[in-house]
Design a protein around this motif. Structure first.
Motif, short mmCIF file in Angstrom:
data_model
loop_
_atom_site.label_atom_id
_atom_site.label_comp_id
_atom_site.label_asym_id
_atom_site.label_seq_id
_atom_site.Cartn_x
_atom_site.Cartn_y
_atom_site.Cartn_z
N GLU A 158 22.84 29.28 105.46
CA GLU A 158 23.76 29.87 106.44
C GLU A 158 25.21 29.58 106.01
N THR A 159 25.58 30.11 104.85
CA THR A 159 26.89 29.81 104.29
C THR A 159 27.75 31.06 104.17
N PHE A 160 29.06 30.84 104.12
CA PHE A 160 30.02 31.90 103.83
C PHE A 160 30.28 31.88 102.33
N ASN A 161 29.94 32.97 101.63
CA ASN A 161 30.19 33.05 100.20
C ASN A 161 31.65 33.36 99.92
N VAL A 162 32.14 32.86 98.79
CA VAL A 162 33.55 33.02 98.42
C VAL A 162 33.66 34.02 97.28
N ALA A 163 34.56 34.99 97.44
CA ALA A 163 34.84 35.96 96.39
C ALA A 163 36.31 36.34 96.45
N THR A 164 36.83 36.87 95.37
CA THR A 164 38.22 37.31 95.34
C THR A 164 38.33 38.69 95.97
N ALA A 165 39.56 39.14 96.17
CA ALA A 165 39.79 40.46 96.75
C ALA A 165 39.68 41.58 95.72
N GLU A 166 39.53 41.20 94.46
CA GLU A 166 39.41 42.21 93.41
C GLU A 166 38.07 42.94 93.52
N LYS A 167 38.10 44.24 93.64
CA LYS A 167 36.88 45.01 93.84
C LYS A 167 35.93 44.89 92.65
N LYS A 168 36.47 44.72 91.47
CA LYS A 168 35.61 44.67 90.28
C LYS A 168 34.91 43.32 90.13
N ASP A 169 35.38 42.32 90.85
CA ASP A 169 34.79 40.99 90.72
C ASP A 169 33.48 40.87 91.49
N THR A 170 32.54 40.16 90.91
CA THR A 170 31.33 39.80 91.63
C THR A 170 31.55 38.44 92.29
N ASP A 171 30.55 37.96 93.04
CA ASP A 171 30.74 36.68 93.72
C ASP A 171 30.61 35.49 92.78
N THR A 172 30.40 35.77 91.46
CA THR A 172 30.37 34.69 90.48
C THR A 172 31.51 34.79 89.48
N ALA A 173 32.35 35.83 89.60
CA ALA A 173 33.34 36.10 88.56
C ALA A 173 34.40 35.01 88.44
N PHE A 174 34.91 34.52 89.53
CA PHE A 174 36.04 33.59 89.48
C PHE A 174 35.63 32.20 89.00
N PHE A 175 34.57 31.65 89.60
CA PHE A 175 34.16 30.28 89.26
C PHE A 175 33.04 30.23 88.21
N GLY A 176 32.47 31.40 87.91
CA GLY A 176 31.37 31.41 86.97
C GLY A 176 30.03 31.10 87.61
N ARG A 177 30.02 30.93 88.91
CA ARG A 177 28.79 30.70 89.67
C ARG A 177 29.07 31.00 91.13
N LYS A 178 28.02 31.11 91.93
CA LYS A 178 28.22 31.35 93.35
C LYS A 178 28.83 30.12 94.03
N VAL A 179 29.82 30.38 94.85
CA VAL A 179 30.53 29.31 95.57
C VAL A 179 30.60 29.70 97.04
N ASN A 180 30.50 28.72 97.90
CA ASN A 180 30.57 28.98 99.34
C ASN A 180 31.45 27.95 100.03
N LEU A 181 31.78 28.23 101.28
CA LEU A 181 32.49 27.26 102.10
C LEU A 181 31.52 26.17 102.54
N THR A 182 31.96 24.95 102.57
CA THR A 182 31.08 23.82 102.82
C THR A 182 30.48 23.84 104.22
#
Length: 400
Positions: A116-140
């Motif tokens: 039950e987490t909030f996933n983190v992604a950038t506002a860039e449409k071309k980015d996936t949810d792993t693009a910025f950090f290289g893996r899935k990241v969520n709010l703690t």
């Protein structure tokens, strides 16, 4: 007043600067009053459109005007209690040689594996949810695992941080963004020791509020004897009752002979809110620790008991929010924990850093977490945590 024009500007909600003498008041509703020599309206307020008037407003109405509700008596009292409670908690931890750790808000794990987490992604449409950090990241959802890292070096650690949970519950006990008080203690091999720490934290913080925020606490306790009795019990030196989960189920099943529960209490199932409420409000009429829950309904990191069916854990149940805090001894056996993580299907390697703590000078240890808003909900008797947090966020609502 000698100036009629000034008097017309003195409306509900306006900001004023007043010069004069502060004196004792003969009235019953206040201890002091100002005998004004000079009054200046520095911020006028339109009385026709200002939504806060000289009458009682419901808390539901106040939530609709969140930018103005801090001016109400109830919310201002809650806010001061919130500030005082935080000070009381820090005072307790520092007095007992805990080191505060700023655990991360961005994380690649969800601690309990609930999803039950909030996933983190950038506002860039071309980015996936792993693009910025290289893996899935969520709010703690919890700082526990990171806190354990530092507990292996600092012995006693704690954090006071926001947490986030993406659940759609609309009850008065749940928020999407809330604050957690979490602590971890090394060299703890008995559950009773951890319960002693938790109990003293509640007692110490509540006593601090009673000493330093008497007026604001009294605002909620006034004409509410059950709540006053609860606060006295929290402060009282007598140990809070401690029962096992098995004993709790026995108590509930005997009570259910009168068919008072919607959900039948059964061993091996989690306690429902109605069960927790009965134990805290009816049976014990105050705080009660419930320990040693079945392993199958608890997270992977909890230490198994010798019976191999239950784990060394606890929940503290109280009138009002029901579950106030939860914790456990942590499993410090490397091979057993590694096997458990593999069985539960976590992403390969994602928890190696956590499991590997058990390979390098580990100790028996344990910890707990308490919802800060729930603690204040218990003390104030308010029905919803949405009236405890300054800007509530929950499913369908993220205003301001």
């Amino acid at each position: 007043m000698d100036d009629p024009q000034l008097a017309s500007k003195l409306t509900t909600g306006c900001a004023v600067e007043i010069s004069g003498r502060l004196t004792d008041s003969p009235g019953r509703e206040q201890s002091k009053e100002v005998q004004a020599a000079q009054v200046e309206v520095v911020g006028p307020c339109d009385p026709e459109s200002y939504p806060l008037q000289k009458k009682r407003h419901t808390l539901e109405f106040l939530r609709e005007i969140g930018h103005l509700r801090p001016r109400s008596q109830t919310i201002s009292a809650v806010t001061r209690l919130r500030d005082g409670a935080e000070m009381g908690l820090h005072r307790f931890f520092h007095k007992n040689e805990f080191t505060r750790i700023h655990t991360p808000v961005l994380t690649s794990n969800d601690c309990e594996g609930g999803g039950e987490t909030f996933n983190v992604a950038t506002a860039e449409k071309k980015d996936t949810d792993t693009a910025f950090f290289g893996r899935k990241v969520n709010l703690t959802v919890s700082g526990q695992l990171h806190l354990e890292v530092f507990a292996s070096a600092f012995k006693r650690t704690y954090t006071f941080n926001p947490a986030f949970r993406a659940e759609h519950s609309q009850t008065g006990r749940h928020l999407s963004e809330f604050w957690m008080v979490e602590a971890e203690c090394a060299f703890v091999n008995r559950l009773s020791t951890l319960l002693d720490v938790e109990e003293e934290m509640i007692r110490s913080t509540t006593q601090y509020l009673a000493n330093t925020a008497e007026a604001d606490l009294g605002f909620f306790l006034r004409d509410n004897e059950p709540l006053s009795k609860l606060v006295r019990r929290l402060i009282d030196k007598e140990e809070y009752p401690r029962i096992s989960y098995t004993d709790a189920i026995d108590i509930l099943q005997r009570a259910d002979a009168k068919a008072i529960f919607t959900f039948k209490p059964q061993w091996g199932h989690g306690l429902q809110s109605e069960h927790e409420r009965y134990l805290a409000t009816k049976h014990f009429n105050g705080p009660v620790f419930v320990t040693d829950y079945p392993a199958d309904i608890k997270p992977f990191y909890m230490l198994p008991n010798p019976d191999r069916c239950t784990v060394a854990c606890m929940d503290l149940l109280v009138p009002g929010p029901c579950e106030l805090l939860g914790g456990s001894l942590r499993d410090h056996d490397f091979e057993r924990l590694e096997r458990r993580v593999g069985e539960l299907g976590f992403e390969a390697g994602s928890l190696d850093w956590y499991v590997n703590l058990r390979k390098y000078g580990t100790t028996p240890h344990g910890g707990y977490g308490m919802g800060f808003e729930r603690y204040l909900q218990m003390l104030t008797g308010l029905e919803s945590v949405r009236d405890i947090v300054p800007f509530p966020r929950h499913a369908g609502r993220c205003q301001y």
